[in-house]
Scaffold this motif. Sequence first.
Motif, mmCIF file in Angstrom:
data_model
loop_
_atom_site.group_PDB
_atom_site.id
_atom_site.type_symbol
_atom_site.label_atom_id
_atom_site.label_comp_id
_atom_site.label_asym_id
_atom_site.label_seq_id
_atom_site.Cartn_x
_atom_site.Cartn_y
_atom_site.Cartn_z
ATOM 1 N N GLY A 21 48.950 48.294 37.913
ATOM 2 C CA GLY A 21 50.217 48.427 37.210
ATOM 3 C C GLY A 21 50.736 47.063 36.806
ATOM 4 O O GLY A 21 50.699 46.121 37.610
ATOM 5 N N CYS A 34 50.180 52.941 35.994
ATOM 6 C CA CYS A 34 51.163 53.268 37.040
ATOM 7 C C CYS A 34 50.436 53.873 38.232
ATOM 8 O O CYS A 34 50.590 55.051 38.554
ATOM 9 N N ILE A 38 53.105 51.596 42.733
ATOM 10 C CA ILE A 38 53.790 50.879 41.667
ATOM 11 C C ILE A 38 55.290 51.178 41.656
ATOM 12 O O ILE A 38 56.122 50.267 41.511
#
Length: 243
Positions: A21, A34, A38
């Motif tokens: 991320g 993501c 994250i």
Amino acid sequence: MKWTVVGYYGGSLKAGKAASGYLLEAKEPILIDCGPGIVSTLQQRIDLNQINHVVLSHYHWDHFSDLGALIYYRVIQQELGMTQQPLHLYGQVIEPYYELLSKYDCVEFHPIEAGQPFEVEGVKFTPAFTRHPVPCLAFSIQDSDHKIFYGADGEYAQELIPLAQDSDLLVIEASLYPEISGEASGHMNALDAAQFIVETAPKQAILTHLPIYGDPEEILEVVLERTSIPVHLAESWFTVDLK
């Protein structure tokens, strides 16, 4: 543009850390991938209500699994009246992920395809397929002054060199130690990453998607032996500000 590493492990993650991320700061913050950890890690530095754009390279868990937490956070924040901004997701239309991610009222899903540039808040993304077991996109990321290349996941691929050439910043995976071939898994080892850096000649590079075992400093040493280009090992909150 400013590029900040939020998470950098590949496949899994170590305690207190996150997998893939990255935060791109332009006119607005843009989250690129993501992975697990994250959402929690981001909140150390930024209000999640400021994250209105998320660009996804592919649908492997270590690159998108925390989207569930991010979407649910937005659902709650909208119900509380803290924001009415939708969460814009930019990803490939691949089932079952597309249906899963696009069904929420708070989400606006923007389909992206290899070879079809798109713009997010004044930043141009040019996607291209990598060599990976599932469809995965690398991105050339440009504003009016600078260029970043994010290689996402994939084994060494000479066809990506023109897209990555002469970047101000190259963010490239180095998932494996030099004695391990990446062809079967669709990843780069230290030697592959070094070759890609040499052939694309960025102003600087970050090695990311690091293994959770062994000492990744060994990967960095292999790369630095083969190039004079400044190369950094990814770590949480490592930032490159392109001014």
